[in-house]
Design a protein around this motif. Structure first.
Motif, mmCIF file in Angstrom:
data_model
loop_
_atom_site.group_PDB
_atom_site.id
_atom_site.type_symbol
_atom_site.label_atom_id
_atom_site.label_comp_id
_atom_site.label_asym_id
_atom_site.label_seq_id
_atom_site.Cartn_x
_atom_site.Cartn_y
_atom_site.Cartn_z
ATOM 1 N N THR A 1 37.014 40.509 55.430
ATOM 2 C CA THR A 1 35.977 39.772 56.160
ATOM 3 C C THR A 1 36.283 38.284 56.148
ATOM 4 O O THR A 1 36.201 37.607 57.178
ATOM 5 C CB THR A 1 34.595 40.019 55.530
ATOM 6 N N TRP B 1 30.242 40.711 53.108
ATOM 7 C CA TRP B 1 31.057 40.960 51.917
ATOM 8 C C TRP B 1 30.384 40.515 50.633
ATOM 9 O O TRP B 1 30.645 41.060 49.570
ATOM 10 C CB TRP B 1 32.418 40.285 52.055
ATOM 11 N N LYS C 1 36.929 44.727 51.338
ATOM 12 C CA LYS C 1 35.975 44.243 52.338
ATOM 13 C C LYS C 1 35.870 42.721 52.280
ATOM 14 O O LYS C 1 35.877 42.045 53.311
ATOM 15 C CB LYS C 1 34.617 44.877 52.046
ATOM 16 N N ALA C 2 35.797 42.195 51.066
ATOM 17 C CA ALA C 2 35.683 40.741 50.921
ATOM 18 C C ALA C 2 36.911 40.057 51.500
ATOM 19 O O ALA C 2 36.814 39.086 52.252
ATOM 20 C CB ALA C 2 35.525 40.382 49.446
ATOM 21 N N ASP D 1 26.222 46.316 58.004
ATOM 22 C CA ASP D 1 27.383 46.997 57.428
ATOM 23 C C ASP D 1 27.674 48.281 58.182
ATOM 24 O O ASP D 1 28.831 48.594 58.484
ATOM 25 C CB ASP D 1 27.146 47.306 55.951
ATOM 26 N N TYR E 1 39.515 38.450 45.695
ATOM 27 C CA TYR E 1 39.918 39.844 45.897
ATOM 28 C C TYR E 1 40.304 40.504 44.576
ATOM 29 O O TYR E 1 39.840 41.606 44.242
ATOM 30 C CB TYR E 1 41.088 39.866 46.879
ATOM 31 N N ASP F 1 28.436 43.016 48.268
ATOM 32 C CA ASP F 1 29.350 43.987 47.665
ATOM 33 C C ASP F 1 30.230 43.354 46.604
ATOM 34 O O ASP F 1 30.689 44.027 45.680
ATOM 35 C CB ASP F 1 30.237 44.621 48.746
ATOM 36 N N ALA F 2 30.464 42.056 46.776
ATOM 37 C CA ALA F 2 31.345 41.364 45.831
ATOM 38 C C ALA F 2 30.768 41.382 44.425
ATOM 39 O O ALA F 2 31.473 41.064 43.467
ATOM 40 C CB ALA F 2 31.580 39.927 46.284
ATOM 41 N N ALA G 1 34.926 47.108 47.771
ATOM 42 C CA ALA G 1 34.294 45.796 47.926
ATOM 43 C C ALA G 1 35.344 44.698 47.978
ATOM 44 O O ALA G 1 35.223 43.743 48.756
ATOM 45 C CB ALA G 1 33.330 45.550 46.766
#
Lengths: 538, 771
Positions: B234, B302, B230-231, B696, B212, B305-306, B227
């Motif tokens: 999720t 995720w 979200k990571a 998504d 994160y 986006d990571a 992102a």
């Protein structure tokens, strides 16, 4: 007061000294001649801090065994350490000054003693310091009194006494809407504790006379004797009624849904130090009193009302978390998160497993160090950015890296990140909850996702995303001032709390061992008997 | 080049870290396993040092140039961890240390407590439940992952010295990067070494935190902040289920320690027989956690986006180490299902779920990778797809083990672990190589802009809509970046599974055994088996496409002409990993790495002989497997790459030279003719793939339609209903009674008086009633 006397009765000392010093520091300037009053006012802050640090030191030494050399583990249920020789206060009705500590109260005592100097430090630049700091000392005495008193009358007096300094803190140092909040806080919790008082009085009139205590009524307020008395209230209906009366008082303090709405108002308006103590210690009074009186004296009623506990706990936890999601004010969100976390305490107790109860105790302690950090962060936002509106500023990590770092740590600790204090309590309660109630655990477990969501959302919309590496988006309330980072004293206070969060996350056994012993003893000595009598099974 | 030479001197401070192992071994007389805890503790002490010093000396020249804003300290701590890991591995393989029990360090008791149990109508204290402690657990899988983690952490930290510290945008915040990097290392090392499920989970969460923090490293970027969140959320969904799995496991076995559980997974606490139904749920819950962490369907959203994080972070966390945590967790489930030794029968369905999830993800991710133009996104989907291979293999392995085919089971589990190794090495390198490309393209772009706007004094990160990760502006880089092109070539070959190179040895094993499971045992394995086979060809396509778009053909923008491979610290890790990828896989295959990693009874690596190994790979006895094997090779090595070459292949422009192997490949790619795919690219399917198959969108819409209104409703309800009732009571009482209104003066003294009077009257009342 000589050294020997101090060792004999340290609990009375740490309770009464801050009370006395606080009162002296507040009253003395009014009676002294002007010049010395001036001088006293100037050092009042330092004296208060000195007293608070001394109390913290004594308490820590008590824990480490350098004072009184106490083995904090294996304190049997009903047996207290550091007990004094009871002193008659109002012999006519059987009120005595009787103090003692065990593994249930000691972590709370230590927490109070540590939090007071930290909250003083965080608000070191408070206005009207000559009143503010002595008031915090009075607060300390009142809080410690609640945790050490073994006489229910004294307990109740201290319980109500805590309201006064907090009321004044909100009223005199609060935000724009402080009058309403202070009033609501006072009336709300006072009304609730009147129910508790009725409960206590019914208990009182059912006590049997103790030889040597010559009270006119033939009754007494001694908690130890009440606990020891078989079947304190024989009538089952009345017993349940008393249990419910007590619950009203304790649940309001905790606070549990649906009697929680005083909390957000009080928090939003209270000064930072007030919020820190309110969340850190005052809320724990509810859980403490519940365990100390309701559960201990009336285990059968507790078992009878386990479904109610689960209901209250679940509603507080789940509903509290969703309300948090819907908040736009940072401090209000943090306040509701307290409601949500306190729900776990009820759930832990409802498991009827030593592990769950120990988890609840650890939750009380862990929340006691994490939530002051949260409120210190929220207070710093108010202080440096003059607003608490989530989303009115972005990317402030650039301007206030320390504030952002503390926010990150505090928020992560509160959402239950492992190796920080909150996780230990959470996992213990959840393990115990699974053992007793099985798949019902999914509800609290899934709520952890909601918790993570509102915390992460609020961080994303404050310290992250300004779309500019050189500037954050600043709130209008700053009126073009340059944004600033934490002051040294705010930072020092928060660093201490952060260090404690990490310390107790990695080494929970510092307090866990004694809590676990206490819970085992409690369940084995008290609860099992009641569970068998009621033929209880989950 | 001169830069590189001068900077070697900076490594002097890491020498003391490297001397620790010799000191402990020869002077202090420690056993290697006794030092295992240092692998976690040293970084644990290092990371706050980096953060605090960084905060104190921010902007200081010495701190910046000599200590690389903390990077050198991080490198030192990781070097120490690596050296201890190698020491342990040496001891273990050579056998000089005796690892009779896997739990090599006495667990340290963390939480102690009692549990009460109901027996009949009686409640009593149970004796079967153990405390929760922590210790060190070492077996062949631990060692392999420990090597992967320590080695790649070290190399990628090295790479970061060049990548992070030469970019202006990171200036004065690199200590944050290195601090979080080292904190991540603690999480990874700790998870691998932990001897029980709870501590595995604890370190697992620490990794989640670092993921994160590092995805959100550029915290001011909206996309990065989003992102990161979200990571975290999720994976949090998975983690919560994982936690529930732990609760169930603890309830069944009365302990979470590997040593206690694996002793006999068929008997639970107090000698009770374990019910396969309950165990199924426990394992399924754990598996959901693994799905979240390893970005598998349906919690995969995720990972792409990571890629917002800095490239070294993508290389380390989101390709080579953290995402393997889920696989590691599944491997730890082997003793539960292994009926050959005390496993619980009747868990075939669980094995099937694992294989299906793997198969679906492998295929889906590969398909999405077809249309990605961002070089890191291609690699992200490739990671997802390759991890899914390993899940499929593990699923097949668990299936074999659960029905008693333990030889096949151990082999495919071992092959999967071997694939984890090969993939981590190759993917770590591919990400670093892509980082090298991005870094140089970025710098070239700065250079170009400076040339064109000499008069402009406007500095900063204003790149307009220039995206240095977009492969559509590259092309022809083979000539300008020889080391990177070669590294990426070997990495891609390993991922594709070109025979004799790295990933081939393990991937072949997975696909063949999955088919074997399908043909011989369980028809339901057909779907995963078919999907992984198809994915092999698709991998050949998208990896070739990526390489060709980046390195082959004529340059697609003027930026390319200004690219130089000049940044220090970047080449060395690429060269080291190229060698490992090119020949390491083969070498390990010769020594039977797959058997060694899968089979608990297989003590030592031993030389199999080249012919035996080759025969085993290319000419297995079973005719079906031979067919599957050759089909795989055909589609992965020939059909996929050729199709990619027809679309994206092309010679470099005249007059520029690349290294012989690379230029041979580039020229080869231009020989298959060309194909126009614009029609296909405009199709509905391509659009769906570009939108990531709408997952998504679906999740976001669901959240917006449910969670957000629910939160608002709750807040409204609390304000207007619950608090509204209170306010109503309040105003009623104050308007209703003037008396009450008059005495609510707001003065504290009055309230105290009221309180006292109230108390007294209640006292009197209750007394009266009771008497």
């Amino acid at each position: 007061m000589g050294g020997e006397r101090l060792i004999d009765d340290p609990l009375s000392v740490i309770t009464l000294v801050p009370l006395a010093m606080g009162l002296i520091l507040m009253i003395l300037p009014r009676v002294l001649p002007n010049s010395s009053a001036e001088r006293l006012i100037q050092v009042s802050r330092n004296i208060s801090m000195g007293v608070a640090l001394a109390i913290a030191t004594i308490t820590t030494m008590l824990f480490l065994g350098q004072l009184g050399s106490i083995d904090w583990t294996n304190i049997t249920q009903g047996g207290y350490v550091l007990q004094n020789e009871a002193v008659d206060l109002i012999p006519a009705i059987g009120v005595t000054w009787k103090v003692g500590a065990d593994a249930l109260s000691f972590p709370m005592i230590w927490l109070t003693a540590i939090l007071i100097p930290i909250s003083m430090l965080v608000e070191w630049d408070a206005k009207r310091a000559h009143l503010f700091f002595p008031l915090l000392l009075i607060m300390e005495g009142a809080l410690l009194g609640v945790f050490v008193a073994l006489d229910l009358f004294v307990f109740y007096v201290f319980w109500e006494l805590t309201l006064i300094p907090m009321f004044l803190l909100i009223l005199l140092w609060g935000g724009e809407d402080r009058r309403y909040a202070a009033m609501k806080f006072f009336i709300y919790t006072f009304t609730a504790s009147v129910f508790m008082l009725i409960g206590i009085l019914v208990m009182y009139f059912h006590t049997e006379a103790i030889a040597g205590l010559g009270s006119l009524s033939g009754h007494h307020f001694d908690l130890i004797a009440m606990t020891a008395q078989e079947n304190l209230i024989p009538n089952e209906g009345l017993r349940h009624f008393v249990w419910l009366l007590l619950l009203i008082g304790f649940a309001t303090k905790m606070p549990s849904v649906p009697v929680h709405t005083w909390l957000p108002d009080a928090h939003v308006q209270a000064p930072t130090a007030g919020s820190m103590l309110l969340a850190g210690v005052m809320l724990k009074m509810g859980a403490y009193g519940f365990l100390r009186i309701s559960v201990t004296v009336f285990p059968e009623s507790t078992i009878e009302f386990v479904p109610l506990l689960i209901f209250l706990g679940m509603v507080s936890l789940v509903y509290g978390a969703w309300v948090c999601m819907g908040q736009t004010n940072l401090k209000r969100m943090v306040a509701y998160s307290s409601v949500s976390h306190m729900g776990l305490i009820f759930l832990g107790i409802a498991t009827m497993q030593p592990l769950g109860i120990a988890g609840a105790l650890f939750m009380m302690f862990a929340h006691g160090i994490i939530s002051p950090l949260l409120f210190a962060v929220a207070g710093a936002f108010k202080h440096h950015y003059h607003t608490l509106e989530i989303g009115s500023m972005r990317g402030i990590a650039h301007h206030s890296p320390w504030l952002a770092a503390h926010m990150m740590l505090g928020w992560m600790a509160s959402l239950g990140l492992p190796l920080l204090a909150g996780f230990v309590a959470e996992i213990a309660i959840l393990i115990a909850f699974w053992m007793t109630y099985g798949w019902l655990v999914l509800l609290p477990a899934l709520t952890l996702i909601v918790t993570a969501a509102y915390y992460l959302n609020s961080m994303q919309r404050t310290i992250f995303e300004s779309n500019d590496s050189e500037h954050g988006i600043l709130p209008d309330t700053l009126h073009g001032e340059d944004p600033s980072d934490l002051t040294w004293h705010e930072n020092a206070g928060m660093l201490t709390l952060a260090a404690m969060t990490v310390l107790f996350g990695i080494m929970p056994f510092i307090f866990w061992d004694m809590m676990s012993d206490w819970s085992s003893g409690f369940v084995i000595d008290t609860m099992i008997e009641a569970m068998q009598a009621q033929e209880w099974s989950p | 080049m001169s830069d590189t030479k001068n900077e070697w001197g900076l490594l002097v401070p890491i020498i003391p870290f490297l001397l620790v192992v010799p000191y402990l071994k020869f002077l202090a007389g420690w056993e290697s396993v006794e030092a295992a805890f240092l692998i976690v503790v040293v970084p644990l002490l290092t990371f706050p040092v980096i953060l605090v010093l960084g905060q104190l000396y921010n902007g200081n020249e010495t701190w910046k140039n000599r200590y690389k804003e903390g990077g050198i300290f991080g490198l030192g701590a990781l070097a120490l961890a690596l050296s201890i890991a190698i020491w342990i591995i040496y001891d273990y393989i050579v056998g000089s240390a005796h690892f009779e029990a896997h739990s090599v360090v006495d667990p340290f008791s963390w939480l102690t407590f009692d549990v009460i149990e109901q027996s009949g109508t009686q409640w009593e204290v149970s004796t079967g439940f153990a405390d929760i402690g922590v210790g060190v657990w070492i077996d062949s899988v631990t060692l392999m992952l420990l090597f992967v983690a320590t080695f790649l952490c070290f190399l990628i930290c090295w790479f970061s010295l060049g990548y992070m510290n030469t970019d202006k945008i990171n200036e004065d915040s690199n200590h944050r990067f290195y601090g979080e990097f080292v904190l991540f290392a603690i999480g990874m090392f700790g998870m691998v070494l932990a001897d029980n499920f709870l501590w595995l989970f604890i370190f697992w969460e620490i990794m989640g935190l670092c993921s994160y923090l590092l995805i959100g490293f550029y915290y001011w970027k909206e996309s990065a902040a989003y992102a990161a969140k979200k990571a975290f959320l999720t994976t949090r969904v998975g983690d919560v289920f994982l936690m529930v799995g732990l609760l169930i496991l603890y309830d069944i076995y009365g302990s979470l320690e590997f040593a206690v559980i694996f002793e006999d997974p068929s008997t639970g606490v107090g000698g009770a027989l374990v019910d396969s139904g309950e165990l199924f749920w426990a394992l399924l819950m754990l598996f959901i956690g693994a799905v979240g962490k390893s970005a598998q369907f349906p919690l995969h959203v995720w990972l792409p986006d990571a890629m917002e994080g800095p490239t070294p972070v993508s290389a380390l966390i989101h390709a080579a180490t953290m995402v393997n945590a889920g696989l590691y967790l599944v491997v730890r489930m082997v003793p539960f299902v292994d009926v050959h030794v005390n496993g619980v029968a009747g868990l075939e369905n669980f094995a099937l779920i694992v294989a299906w999830i793997g198969g679906i993800t492998a295929f889906m991710a590969a398909a999405i990778a077809f249309v990605q133009n961002d070089i890191k996104k291609v690699l992200a989907y490739s990671t997802m797809s390759q991890l899914a291979y390993i899940f499929t293999g593990l699923g097949a392995g668990l299936l074999f083990l659960n029905i008693g085919e333990h030889h096949a089971g151990y082999f495919v589990i071992g092959a999967s672990m071997f694939h984890l190794f090969n993939h981590a090495m190759a993917k770590g390198m591919l990400f670093m190589a892509s980082g090298s490309v991005i870094h140089e393209v970025h710098h070239a772009h700065d250079h170009v802009r400076e040339l064109s706007e000499k008069y402009s004094t406007n500095e900063g990160d204003d790149h307009g809509d220039f995206d240095p990760q977009d492969m559509r502006i590259m092309g022809g880089l083979a000539a300008r970046m020889p080391v990177t092109a070669t590294a990426m070539m070997f990495g891609s070959m390993s991922i594709i599974g070109i025979p004799l190179i790295g990933g081939f040895w393990s991937k072949e094993g997975i696909i063949a055994e999955t088919w074997k499971a399908c043909l011989a045992e369980e028809p339901l394995m057909f779907v995963p088996a078919l999907l992984v086979l198809a994915t092999a060809g698709m991998t050949g396509f998208y990896m070739t496409r990526m390489w060709l778009m980046t390195f082959a053909g004529p340059p697609k923008s003027e930026v390319v002409g200004h690219v130089h491979e000049a940044t220090p610290w970047i080449k060395e890790p690429l060269i080291v990993l190229s060698i490992i990828t090119a020949i390491g896989g083969f070498a390990l295959a010769l020594f039977g790495a797959a058997e060694y990693l899968g089979d608990p009874e297989y003590d030592h690596l031993s030389f199999h002989g080249i012919l035996d190994t080759l025969e085993h790979a290319f000419l297995p006895e079973d005719i079906n497997l031979r067919l599957v094997g050759w089909t795989t090779i055909l589609i992965a090595m020939v059909i996929g790459p050729v199709m990619a070459s027809r679309i994206h292949g092309g010679r470099l422009i005249d007059g520029v030279e690349a290294s012989p192997l690379v230029s041979w490949l580039v020229n080869l790619s231009s020989r298959f003719g060309s194909q126009d795919v614009s029609e296909l690219a405009d199709s509905q399917l391509a659009e769906a793939l570009r939108r990531r198959l709408y997952f998504d969108d679906l999740y976001e819409m669901t959240l917006a339609k449910t969670a957000v209104p629910l939160a608002e409703l709750s807040a409204w309800f609390d304000k207007n209903i619950i608090d509204g009732v209170i306010k109503q009571i309040e105003s009623n009482s104050s308007t209703g009674s003037l008396q009450v209104r008059r005495i609510t003066t707001g003065s504290a003294r009055d309230y105290i008086l009221m309180a006292a009077v109230g108390m007294l009257s209640i006292f009197a009342l209750v007394w009266g009633v009771s008497a």
